[in-house]
Scaffold this motif. Structure first.
Motif, PDB file in Angstrom:
ATOM      1  N   SER A   1       0.848  -1.084  -0.191  1.00  9.47           N
ATOM      2  CA  SER A   1       0.016  -0.033   0.013  1.00  9.47           C
ATOM      3  C   SER A   1       0.993   1.191  -0.103  1.00  9.47           C
ATOM      4  N   GLY A   2       1.995   1.139   0.770  1.00 13.70           N
ATOM      5  CA  GLY A   2       2.888   2.294   0.633  1.00 13.70           C
ATOM      6  C   GLY A   2       3.273   2.766  -0.763  1.00 13.70           C
ATOM      7  N   ARG A   3       3.639   1.702  -1.559  1.00 19.16           N
ATOM      8  CA  ARG A   3       4.123   1.984  -2.862  1.00 19.16           C
ATOM      9  C   ARG A   3       2.984   2.848  -3.659  1.00 19.16           C
ATOM     10  N   GLU A   4       1.754   2.242  -3.483  1.00 15.92           N
ATOM     11  CA  GLU A   4       0.728   2.901  -4.199  1.00 15.92           C
ATOM     12  C   GLU A   4       0.403   4.298  -3.558  1.00 15.92           C
ATOM     13  N   VAL A   5       0.486   4.521  -2.387  1.00 17.52           N
ATOM     14  CA  VAL A   5       0.579   5.999  -1.950  1.00 17.52           C
ATOM     15  C   VAL A   5       1.428   6.909  -2.603  1.00 17.52           C
ATOM     16  N   ASN A   6       2.851   6.470  -2.460  1.00 15.56           N
ATOM     17  CA  ASN A   6       3.838   7.208  -3.008  1.00 15.56           C
ATOM     18  C   ASN A   6       3.624   7.617  -4.433  1.00 15.56           C
ATOM     19  N   ARG A   7       3.135   6.695  -5.202  1.00 19.83           N
ATOM     20  CA  ARG A   7       2.773   6.752  -6.576  1.00 19.83           C
ATOM     21  C   ARG A   7       1.795   7.803  -6.779  1.00 19.83           C
ATOM     22  N   LEU A   8       1.032   7.870  -5.725  1.00 20.62           N
ATOM     23  CA  LEU A   8      -0.366   8.651  -5.932  1.00 20.62           C
ATOM     24  C   LEU A   8       0.413  10.243  -5.656  1.00 20.62           C
ATOM     25  N   PHE A   9       1.163  10.338  -4.468  1.00 22.10           N
ATOM     26  CA  PHE A   9       1.594  11.689  -4.233  1.00 22.10           C
ATOM     27  C   PHE A   9       2.474  12.117  -5.294  1.00 22.10           C
ATOM     28  N   LYS A  10       3.321  11.324  -5.803  1.00 21.95           N
ATOM     29  CA  LYS A  10       3.966  12.029  -7.199  1.00 21.95           C
ATOM     30  C   LYS A  10       3.006  12.392  -8.395  1.00 21.95           C
ATOM     31  N   LYS A  11       1.909  11.687  -8.480  1.00 18.83           N
ATOM     32  CA  LYS A  11       1.041  11.964  -9.426  1.00 18.83           C
ATOM     33  C   LYS A  11       0.173  13.431  -9.103  1.00 18.83           C
ATOM     34  N   VAL A  12       0.044  13.782  -8.042  1.00 19.33           N
ATOM     35  CA  VAL A  12      -0.812  14.886  -7.788  1.00 19.33           C
ATOM     36  C   VAL A  12       0.231  15.968  -7.674  1.00 19.33           C
ATOM     37  N   GLY A  13       1.475  15.560  -7.132  1.00 20.23           N
ATOM     38  CA  GLY A  13       2.433  16.933  -6.996  1.00 20.23           C
ATOM     39  C   GLY A  13       2.299  17.488  -5.649  1.00 20.23           C
TER      40      GLY A  13
ATOM     41  N   GLN B   1       1.295  20.601  -4.411  1.00 18.20           N
ATOM     42  CA  GLN B   1      -0.013  21.467  -4.003  1.00 18.20           C
ATOM     43  C   GLN B   1      -0.982  20.478  -4.031  1.00 18.20           C
ATOM     44  N   GLY B   2      -1.079  19.298  -4.751  1.00 21.28           N
ATOM     45  CA  GLY B   2      -2.189  18.462  -4.671  1.00 21.28           C
ATOM     46  C   GLY B   2      -2.070  17.588  -3.292  1.00 21.28           C
ATOM     47  N   VAL B   3      -1.288  17.143  -2.832  1.00 22.73           N
ATOM     48  CA  VAL B   3      -0.984  16.467  -1.615  1.00 22.73           C
ATOM     49  C   VAL B   3      -1.387  17.511  -0.593  1.00 22.73           C
ATOM     50  N   ILE B   4      -1.151  18.929  -0.427  1.00 25.00           N
ATOM     51  CA  ILE B   4      -1.522  19.804   0.321  1.00 25.00           C
ATOM     52  C   ILE B   4      -2.984  20.082   0.298  1.00 25.00           C
TER      53      ILE B   4
ATOM     54  N   LYS C   1      -0.416  25.960   3.879  1.00 25.22           N
ATOM     55  CA  LYS C   1      -0.719  25.818   2.429  1.00 25.22           C
ATOM     56  C   LYS C   1       0.386  25.877   1.458  1.00 25.22           C
ATOM     57  N   THR C   2       1.547  26.337   2.211  1.00 28.58           N
ATOM     58  CA  THR C   2       2.784  26.496   1.476  1.00 28.58           C
ATOM     59  C   THR C   2       3.526  25.117   1.452  1.00 28.58           C
ATOM     60  N   LYS C   3       4.422  25.082   0.415  1.00 32.11           N
ATOM     61  CA  LYS C   3       5.128  23.954   0.464  1.00 32.11           C
ATOM     62  C   LYS C   3       6.094  23.863   1.588  1.00 32.11           C
ATOM     63  N   GLU C   4       6.659  24.912   2.044  1.00 31.66           N
ATOM     64  CA  GLU C   4       7.572  25.177   3.032  1.00 31.66           C
ATOM     65  C   GLU C   4       6.895  24.666   4.277  1.00 31.66           C
TER      66      GLU C   4
ATOM     67  N   TYR D   1       5.222  18.094   7.884  1.00 35.18           N
ATOM     68  CA  TYR D   1       3.852  17.229   8.081  1.00 35.18           C
ATOM     69  C   TYR D   1       3.414  16.300   7.102  1.00 35.18           C
ATOM     70  N   LYS D   2       4.299  16.250   5.871  1.00 36.35           N
ATOM     71  CA  LYS D   2       3.992  15.644   4.884  1.00 36.35           C
ATOM     72  C   LYS D   2       4.099  14.038   5.173  1.00 36.35           C
ATOM     73  N   ALA D   3       5.361  13.691   5.830  1.00 37.48           N
ATOM     74  CA  ALA D   3       5.586  12.256   6.162  1.00 37.48           C
ATOM     75  C   ALA D   3       4.173  11.526   6.826  1.00 37.48           C
ATOM     76  N   GLY D   4       3.834  12.351   8.091  1.00 39.98           N
ATOM     77  CA  GLY D   4       2.700  12.217   8.842  1.00 39.98           C
ATOM     78  C   GLY D   4       1.468  11.894   8.012  1.00 39.98           C
ATOM     79  N   PHE D   5       1.356  12.980   6.952  1.00 40.69           N
ATOM     80  CA  PHE D   5       0.126  12.739   6.343  1.00 40.69           C
ATOM     81  C   PHE D   5       0.236  11.357   5.105  1.00 40.69           C
ATOM     82  N   GLN D   6       1.495  11.112   4.944  1.00 40.74           N
ATOM     83  CA  GLN D   6       1.237  10.029   4.219  1.00 40.74           C
ATOM     84  C   GLN D   6       0.946   8.644   4.980  1.00 40.74           C
TER      85      GLN D   6
END
Length: 436
Positions: A215-227, A229-232, A274-277, A282-287
């Motif tokens: 499942s982790g691989r699929e989530v990683n692939r999804l995060f790359k797809k949306v970029g 800003q999409g993850v945020i 709302k900014t990338k920085e 918190y990105k890893a926690g969201f994943q």
């Protein structure tokens, strides 16, 4: 006066009657004036029924000249048609033609208002979404929509109240109904999570083990797809059937546990996320949060699987698992029939993405969303796995037929049941033998 009297006397002398043309023509003149008045009233009525058009002040500068031209030309055409109709009888063919013309222009005015309002709303939405478009929108389509909603309106025209925009990549005009459709990255992300959720639920329903790497691989692939800003956006939007979102639940608890929700929603801390920085820590926690969401799907499927297999073993199985049943060329293994029967007896069956539970009073199978499958329909679905062995004719399967218990429907089977043995069908014949 004396001369007029003499003329009158002279005419009398000749035996000819004098005619006062003024008096004679007066009714005719009055009728003409009345007709003109009626025509004027009709004309006024026609003109007053024309919608006002569009509020030019609300429009972007680039749209105004073309909209003003359309309104001006249409009003002139309407006035000409109204003039014709006001002078004709409703029974005249020309009257109907003129009225049709006026109705067409009125419809165009109403469509113009509606289309302009929709365009202005879409314009605001597109400009807000511009930086968050998904890869569902091709390059030329992106350029076209940008020219429509954020350009100078070069190549814009109005036809019959419809807004048309020139697509310079094809040199053709397109209306709103022909515009390319796009998705936003947060929508693509939410759909992606739902697909991973369903995949894991199906794997759990098959009894496969939980694999976080999978499942982790699929989530990683999804995060790359949306970029980024999409993850945020996903973190701010949340998901169906989950209360709140990641930012306003998990992150708030870490950053400002004592702050009221009202203050949090307008705080600089929240805006910074709302900014990338600002979101980066918190990105890893969201994943991990997303991984827990999709694991809920696996757990749902696994619970169905466990319930299906962890049932009391029957003392006597009606089928020999290694024996074949059914007509020659369409046989099915006894193990398959036993599994199908076990599913019915468990009271819960997974059909596609839905779990159905049986109502033993009616033999109906009902899903959580209210959809109902009758007993006969459920057996028809199972028949696809049973080859040529007719489930509805078997004494063990037929009790799940229709909407009533088999013993209530056929009371005589109560007596038969006492003499029949496991593995034997109607009239005591071995199961499958009556179908060969």
């Amino acid at each position: 006066m004396a001369a007029n009297q003499a003329l009158i006397q002279a005419s009398r002398g000749t035996g000819e009657q004098f005619i006062d043309y003024g008096a004679v023509l007066q009714p005719v003149v009055k009728g003409m004036m009345r007709d003109l008045e009626i025509a004027d009233n009709k004309m006024a009525s026609f003109v007053n029924s024309l919608p006002p058009g569009a509020n030019i002040e609300k429009l972007p500068q680039g749209m105004r000249p073309e909209v003003e031209r359309y309104l001006r030309d249409s009003k002139n055409e309407y006035a000409e048609a109204a003039k014709v109709a006001s002078k004709l009888s409703p029974s005249d063919a020309g009257y109907r033609e003129a009225v049709d013309k006026m109705n067409s222009i009125k419809t165009g005015f109403m469509n113009l208002n509606k289309n302009l309002e929709a365009h202005l709303a879409n314009r605001v939405e597109f400009i807000q979404d511009k930086d968050d478009l998904s890869t569902s929108l091709r390059g030329n389509d992106n350029v076209f929509l940008t020219s429509v909603y954020a350009g100078d309106y070069d190549g814009f025209k109005v036809t019959g109240g419809e807004l048309e925009f020139l697509d310079k990549s094809t040199n053709k005009y397109r209306r709103n109904s022909e515009f390319p459709q796009y998705s936003l990255t947060d929508v693509v992300g939410a759909d992606g999570v739902a697909k991973i959720f369903d995949t894991e639920r199906n794997l759990g329903n098959k009894g496969l083990g939980w694999n976080p790497k999978r499942s982790g691989r699929e989530v990683n692939r999804l995060f790359k797809k949306v970029g980024s800003q999409g993850v945020i956006d996903m973190a701010f939007d949340g998901f169906d059937e989950y209360d709140g979102n990641y930012i306003d639940t998990v992150v708030k608890e870490q950053l400002a546990p004592k702050m009221s929700m009202q203050d949090w929603l307008v705080s600089d801390q929240r805006d910074n996320l709302k900014t990338k920085e600002g979101f980066s820590p918190y990105k890893a926690g969201f994943q991990n949060f997303i991984s827990d969401v999709v694991k809920d799907g696996y757990n749902e499927g696994k619970a169905v699987y466990d319930k299906r297999i962890n049932k009391p073993e029957k003392v006597d199985s009606p089928f020999n698992r290694s024996q074949r049943y059914g007509p020659a060329g369409e046989t099915v293994m006894g193990s398959v029939l036993e599994n199908l029967l076990s599913m019915l007896q468990s009271g819960e069956i997974q059909v596609g993405d839905k779990a159905y539970n049986v109502n033993t009073d009616t033999n109906e199978w009902k899903a959580a969303d209210g959809e109902v499958i009758s007993g006969d329909e459920m057996l028809d679905l199972m028949q696809q796995e049973a080859g040529g062995y007719d489930l509805k004719q078997d004494i063990y399967f037929r009790k799940f037929k229709g909407t009533s218990d088999w013993e209530q429907a056929e009371p005589e089977n109560k007596e038969k049941k006492q003499v029949e043995k496991p593995g034997f069908g109607v009239r005591g014949l071995p199961i499958g033998s009556i179908f060969k």
